[in-house]
Design an enzyme around this catalytic site. Structure first.
Site, mmCIF file in Angstrom:
data_model
loop_
_atom_site.group_PDB
_atom_site.id
_atom_site.type_symbol
_atom_site.label_atom_id
_atom_site.label_comp_id
_atom_site.label_asym_id
_atom_site.label_seq_id
_atom_site.Cartn_x
_atom_site.Cartn_y
_atom_site.Cartn_z
ATOM 1 N N PRO A 74 0.968 -1.079 -0.108
ATOM 2 C CA PRO A 74 0.037 -0.206 -0.007
ATOM 3 C C PRO A 74 0.833 1.298 0.038
ATOM 4 O O PRO A 74 0.432 2.313 -0.488
ATOM 5 C CB PRO A 74 -0.787 -0.114 1.412
ATOM 6 N N TYR A 75 1.954 1.224 0.725
ATOM 7 C CA TYR A 75 2.792 2.617 0.743
ATOM 8 C C TYR A 75 3.206 2.815 -0.693
ATOM 9 O O TYR A 75 3.205 4.011 -1.143
ATOM 10 C CB TYR A 75 4.115 2.210 1.561
ATOM 11 N N ALA A 76 3.726 1.816 -1.401
ATOM 12 C CA ALA A 76 4.250 1.892 -2.694
ATOM 13 C C ALA A 76 3.163 2.471 -3.796
ATOM 14 O O ALA A 76 3.284 3.261 -4.515
ATOM 15 C CB ALA A 76 4.838 0.724 -3.385
#
Length: 330
Positions: A158-160
């Site tokens: 999700p960060y990416a």
């Protein structure tokens, strides 16, 4: 669409978001040293946050620096950006492992919604250039070879996803026929150096070798990363602020892939101590290898990395020992 920037020229006024962070504070110092008037924005207030105060220690008393404690998700931005020749948008909620599950709403708010607010404010007050700190994590799993910007991103956390969304917002704004803001997104490959975040590998390994807590080692240590020294990243960011481009996405990496075990060996060589480890399972979203093809940055920015890994780790070690409240390892 034309943008008035002077390639290679020093900026007279700039804004740095995430100014109290690891990379942001180094960028602030470099801009001030070049004679730029800098407005630093961060929700971490040096008056109440010792870490922010330490990272900005060299800037807070500088006559060219103004710090504004503010949250980019809610604060009025136009007044902060007035007369800025560039906005360096380095504020973000970092970390792959923490982005799964309930916290993803916070990642989207900090990394996507706030980025859109920054871009809209740049347009409103006609800031000519935005430099965005993206991440090599947008690529996901690769074949282990050098990754060029033409590779289709395949984010695996999700960060990416949130960082790729920020990139796309930059390009969308820069690509508008009515836009006045040029945008350069820098895909940063595993940045390290003095003031590094506490959760990053090299700092944790140095601390472990010098008597701190054992290093949590996820996986077998065979994972490979392109470790990029923070000073090299700052040079790329400042070059991107004046490069004659309307919009671009550029890899910023050392161009050398090093395994975690090789990093631990380097730390042991520099400190003279073994690195104690806690072996833990590999984590979801942690890709096996990263390696930057930085030829586009060389072409468009005239940029190349200068700092070898052992040299960079040595500088980080010197900073760590000089700034420990007691002798490290005591």
């Amino acid at each position: 669409m034309q943008h008035n920037t002077t390639p290679g020229g020093a900026l007279s006024r700039a804004v740095v978001t995430g100014a109290a962070g690891f990379i942001g504070s180094h960028l602030v110092d470099a801009l001030l040293a070049a004679g730029t008037t800098v407005v630093g924005v961060d929700r971490r207030d040096p008056r109440t946050d010792p870490g922010a105060a330490a990272r900005l220690a060299g800037a807070l008393d500088h006559p060219g620096f103004t710090f504004v404690a503010a949250d980019l998700r809610t604060c009025p931005l136009q007044a902060l950006f007035l007369q800025a020749e560039a906005v360096f948008h380095f504020a973000a909620l970092p970390g792959v492992r923490g982005s799964w599950g309930e916290r993803f709403a916070e990642y989207t708010a900090c990394n996507v919604f706030a980025t859109e607010r920054v871009l809209a404010a740049c347009e409103d007050v006609r800031v000519p250039r935005l430099v965005y700190a993206s991440s090599s994590s947008v690529y996901g799993t690769t074949n282990g070879g050098a990754t060029g910007e033409e590779i289709t991103p395949n984010p695996e956390s999700p960060y990416a996803v949130s960082k790729l969304a920020g990139e796309q917002l930059c390009l969308a704004h820069a690509g508008k026929a009515t836009s006045t803001v040029a945008a350069v997104a820098l895909r940063l490959f595993t940045v390290y150096g003095p003031r590094q975040r506490d959760d990053m590998l090299i700092g944790r390994a140095l601390t472990a070798a010098l008597g701190g807590p054992a290093l949590d080692l996820y996986g077998d240590g065979g994972q490979r990363r392109d470790f990029t020294y923070v000073g090299d990243v700052v040079r790329a960011a400042t070059a991107a602020a004046t490069a004659p481009v309307t919009m671009a996405v550029l890899n910023i990496g050392a161009g050398v892939s090093t395994s975690v075990l090789e990093v631990l060996a380097a730390v042991e060589e520099l400190t003279g101590h073994a690195v104690p480890v806690n072996q833990l399972p590999a984590q979801a979203g942690d890709v096996e290898a990263t390696l930057a093809d930085h030829s586009r940055a060389a072409d468009l920015l005239g940029w190349a990395p200068r700092t070898a890994l052992l040299q960079g780790i040595s500088r980080q070690l010197a900073h760590l020992t000089a700034n420990s409240p007691q002798p490290v390892g005591a």
